[in-house]
Motif scaffolding. Structure first.
Motif, mmCIF file in Angstrom:
data_model
loop_
_atom_site.group_PDB
_atom_site.id
_atom_site.type_symbol
_atom_site.label_atom_id
_atom_site.label_comp_id
_atom_site.label_asym_id
_atom_site.label_seq_id
_atom_site.Cartn_x
_atom_site.Cartn_y
_atom_site.Cartn_z
ATOM 1 N N MET A 127 20.257 54.540 4.995
ATOM 2 C CA MET A 127 19.697 53.335 5.579
ATOM 3 C C MET A 127 19.744 53.436 7.101
ATOM 4 N N PRO A 128 18.675 53.055 7.780
ATOM 5 C CA PRO A 128 18.694 53.135 9.235
ATOM 6 C C PRO A 128 19.658 52.137 9.836
ATOM 7 N N GLY A 129 20.281 52.504 10.950
ATOM 8 C CA GLY A 129 21.200 51.600 11.636
ATOM 9 C C GLY A 129 20.459 50.399 12.194
ATOM 10 N N VAL A 130 20.958 49.229 11.897
ATOM 11 C CA VAL A 130 20.297 47.997 12.331
ATOM 12 C C VAL A 130 21.307 47.121 13.054
ATOM 13 N N LEU A 131 20.903 46.583 14.201
ATOM 14 C CA LEU A 131 21.752 45.667 14.952
ATOM 15 C C LEU A 131 21.556 44.251 14.443
ATOM 16 N N SER A 132 22.613 43.456 14.498
ATOM 17 C CA SER A 132 22.476 42.042 14.171
ATOM 18 C C SER A 132 21.738 41.349 15.319
ATOM 19 N N LYS A 133 21.282 40.140 15.081
ATOM 20 C CA LYS A 133 20.556 39.421 16.139
ATOM 21 C C LYS A 133 21.457 39.128 17.329
ATOM 22 N N SER A 134 22.729 38.843 17.070
ATOM 23 C CA SER A 134 23.658 38.579 18.175
ATOM 24 C C SER A 134 23.918 39.851 18.977
ATOM 25 N N GLN A 135 23.974 40.990 18.297
ATOM 26 C CA GLN A 135 24.144 42.262 18.998
ATOM 27 C C GLN A 135 22.931 42.575 19.868
ATOM 28 N N VAL A 136 21.755 42.285 19.345
ATOM 29 C CA VAL A 136 20.540 42.515 20.120
ATOM 30 C C VAL A 136 20.546 41.653 21.377
ATOM 31 N N GLU A 137 20.939 40.398 21.229
ATOM 32 C CA GLU A 137 20.985 39.497 22.383
ATOM 33 C C GLU A 137 21.938 40.032 23.452
ATOM 34 N N ALA A 138 23.117 40.466 23.036
ATOM 35 C CA ALA A 138 24.092 41.002 23.990
ATOM 36 C C ALA A 138 23.569 42.279 24.634
ATOM 37 N N PHE A 139 22.915 43.104 23.845
ATOM 38 C CA PHE A 139 22.388 44.369 24.348
ATOM 39 C C PHE A 139 21.291 44.139 25.386
ATOM 40 N N PRO A 258 28.475 53.418 19.296
ATOM 41 C CA PRO A 258 27.949 54.474 20.173
ATOM 42 C C PRO A 258 26.851 55.314 19.536
ATOM 43 N N LYS A 259 26.671 55.199 18.217
ATOM 44 C CA LYS A 259 25.611 55.956 17.544
ATOM 45 C C LYS A 259 24.237 55.331 17.742
ATOM 46 N N ILE A 260 24.179 54.200 18.413
ATOM 47 C CA ILE A 260 22.909 53.530 18.634
ATOM 48 C C ILE A 260 21.966 54.443 19.416
ATOM 49 N N SER A 261 20.677 54.322 19.142
ATOM 50 C CA SER A 261 19.650 55.088 19.834
ATOM 51 C C SER A 261 18.441 54.181 20.032
ATOM 52 N N PRO A 262 17.430 54.627 20.786
ATOM 53 C CA PRO A 262 16.215 53.817 20.909
ATOM 54 C C PRO A 262 15.614 53.474 19.550
ATOM 55 N N HIS A 263 15.772 54.384 18.583
ATOM 56 C CA HIS A 263 15.213 54.132 17.257
ATOM 57 C C HIS A 263 15.936 52.982 16.552
ATOM 58 N N SER A 264 17.187 52.717 16.943
ATOM 59 C CA SER A 264 17.925 51.601 16.345
ATOM 60 C C SER A 264 17.235 50.279 16.641
ATOM 61 N N LEU A 265 16.647 50.164 17.823
ATOM 62 C CA LEU A 265 15.923 48.941 18.170
ATOM 63 C C LEU A 265 14.632 48.834 17.355
ATOM 64 N N ARG A 266 14.018 49.969 17.066
ATOM 65 C CA ARG A 266 12.828 49.977 16.198
ATOM 66 C C ARG A 266 13.205 49.532 14.783
ATOM 67 N N HIS A 267 14.338 50.052 14.271
ATOM 68 C CA HIS A 267 14.813 49.626 12.959
ATOM 69 C C HIS A 267 15.118 48.127 12.942
ATOM 70 N N SER A 268 15.754 47.657 14.005
ATOM 71 C CA SER A 268 16.131 46.242 14.082
ATOM 72 C C SER A 268 14.889 45.360 14.145
ATOM 73 N N PHE A 269 13.909 45.788 14.908
ATOM 74 C CA PHE A 269 12.628 45.067 15.018
ATOM 75 C C PHE A 269 12.023 44.850 13.634
ATOM 76 N N ALA A 270 11.932 45.925 12.839
ATOM 77 C CA ALA A 270 11.304 45.837 11.526
ATOM 78 C C ALA A 270 12.123 44.980 10.561
ATOM 79 N N THR A 271 13.432 45.189 10.570
ATOM 80 C CA THR A 271 14.299 44.455 9.647
ATOM 81 C C THR A 271 14.306 42.962 9.952
ATOM 82 N N HIS A 272 14.353 42.604 11.223
ATOM 83 C CA HIS A 272 14.373 41.189 11.599
ATOM 84 C C HIS A 272 13.033 40.511 11.280
ATOM 85 N N LEU A 273 11.931 41.234 11.402
ATOM 86 C CA LEU A 273 10.636 40.667 11.026
ATOM 87 C C LEU A 273 10.590 40.363 9.532
ATOM 88 N N LEU A 274 11.042 41.319 8.718
ATOM 89 C CA LEU A 274 11.029 41.118 7.273
ATOM 90 C C LEU A 274 11.987 40.002 6.857
#
Length: 317
Positions: A127-139, A258-274
Motif C-alpha cells: 500500500m502506498p504511504g499516505v499522510l493524514s489530513k492533519s499531517q498534510v496541513e503541518a507539512f 522520514p520515508k516520505i517522498s514527493p510521491h507520498s503527496l500524490r498518494h495522499s491526494f488520491a486517497t483523500h479525494l476518494l
C-alpha cells in the motif's frame, strides 16, 4: 560480402559465455530503443527499464534467451528477493521482463513467452504511504520565513498536494502551462501525454505570491532564463533530486515519517479525494493513469482505513 548474423543466430551460437552475454546486452539495448521510438515511453521509465535490463543481462550469463524457461525466470525473481530489493522494485522487474519477452517474440528471437507465467505475489503489492489530513496541513505550513526560498517552497508543496502531479511533472511545469483564472494547469505526464488538472485556491495564492516575490529574481541569475515555474537558487529549473531533498527536509522538520517522498503527496491526494466521495474515473483522469487498475489501489488504502475505524468504534467489532 558475408551477411551479418541475425539476432537469433547470435543468441543460438555456442561458444564463450562472454559472447552470449554481449549478444544479450545488444538485444537489451535494441529493446530500450524500441520502447523509446515505438512505444514512446517517458525518459524516466526507460531509464528504470534500462537498470532492470542490465540486471537481467547479468543474470542471463551463459544462458541463451531462446532456451530460458519459466523455471529459470522463477529463479531470477527469487534472486531479486535475495538481493533485498523492495517489493515495488521486484514488481517493476517482473513487468520489464514480461515486456522484454514480448519484444523477443516480435523479433522472432523466441517462439513462446515463458515470462507470461510469472506471478506477481500479493506481498509485492504494498500500500502506498499516505499522510493524514492533519499531517498534510503541518507539512504544507513547514517552510518558514527564515528559509532562503520559502515562498517557492510553499508554492511547490501546495502544487504537489493540490494536483497530485508527479515530481517530474511539477519540475517540468512551465509558467505558460498555468491557467490560474480558470483554476487549472496543464502538465505533461508519462509518454509525453498531456492532461489538464484542477488546482485549488490555496495553491493559486501561493503561486501568485512566489511569482510576485522571488521568481523574477531567481530567473535573472540565469543567462538563459528557463520557462519552468519552479527555479533553483542559480536560476535553473528545479530538478527532481532537489525537489526530493526539499520534501525530505520539511518532513523531518515537522516530525513526519522520514520515508516520505514527493510521491507520498500524490498518494495522499488520491486517497483523500476518494475518502471525500470522488468518482474513481475522475481521480484516474487527474492522476494521468492509463489504466483504472492502477488507480484502484487507492480504494484498497481507503478500505483499510475504514476497517480500522470499524474495529476502533463499532461495539461488536
Amino acid at each position: 560480402m558475408a551477411k551479418r548474423p541475425t539476432k537469433l543466430q547470435l543468441l543460438s551460437q555456442t561458444g564463450p559465455s562472454t559472447k552470449t552475454c554481449q549478444a544479450t546486452e545488444s538485444v537489451c539495448a535494441d529493446f530500450l530503443d524500441y520502447l523509446r521510438s515505438e512505444c514512446h515511453l517517458a525518459a524516466n521509465t526507460i531509464a528504470a527499464y534500462g537498470r532492470d535490463m542490465q540486471r537481467f543481462a547479468t543474470w542471463v550469463g551463459k544462458r541463451k534467451l531462446n532456451q530460458i524457461t519459466i523455471r529459470d525466470l522463477s529463479g531470477y525473481i527469487a534472486d531479486l528477493q535475495s538481493f533485498g530489493l523492495a517489493p515495488a522494485s521486484i514488481a517493476r522487474n517482473v513487468v520489464a521482463t514480461r515486456t522484454f519477452f514480448k519484444y523477443l517474440q516480435l523479433e522472432g528471437i523466441v517462439e513462446g513467452n515463458p515470462a507470461e507465467l510469472i506471478a506477481t505475489q500479493k506481498m509485492w503489492q504494498r500500500m502506498p504511504g499516505v499522510l493524514s489530513k492533519s499531517q498534510v496541513e503541518a507539512f504544507l505550513r513547514s517552510p518558514r520565513k527564515t528559509d532562503a526560498y520559502w515562498q517557492r517552497d510553499i508554492a511547490m508543496l501546495e502544487v504537489l498536494y493540490a494536483t497530485g502531479c508527479r515530481a517530474s511533472e511539477v519540475c517540468s511545469l512551465r509558467v505558460r502551462d498555468l491557467s490560474l483564472v480558470e483554476k487549472h494547469l496543464k502538465c505533461e505526464g508519462k509518454g509525453g501525454k498531456q492532461r489538464m488538472v484542477p488546482i485549488g485556491a490555496r495553491a493559486i495564492t501561493a503561486i501568485h505570491f512566489y511569482t510576485e516575490q522571488i521568481r523574477g529574481k531567481l530567473a535573472a541569475k540565469s543567462p538563459h532564463p528557463p520557462e519552468q515555474l519552479f527555479l533553483s537558487r542559480s536560476g535553473r529549473a528545479l530538478d527532481r533530486i532537489q525537489l526530493w531533498r526539499l520534501v525530505k527536509f520539511y518532513a523531518r522538520r515537522v516530525g513526519i515519517d522520514p520515508k516520505i517522498s514527493p510521491h507520498s503527496l500524490r498518494h495522499s491526494f488520491a486517497t483523500h479525494l476518494l475518502a471525500g466521495g470522488a468518482d474513481l474515473r475522475y481521480v484516474q483522469e487527474m492522476l494521468g493513469h492509463a489504466s483504472i487498475q492502477t488507480t484502484q489501489i487507492y480504494t484498497h488504502v481507503e478500505h483499510s482505513r475504514l476497517k480500522k475505524v470499524h474495529q476502533n468504534f463499532h461495539p461488536r467489532a
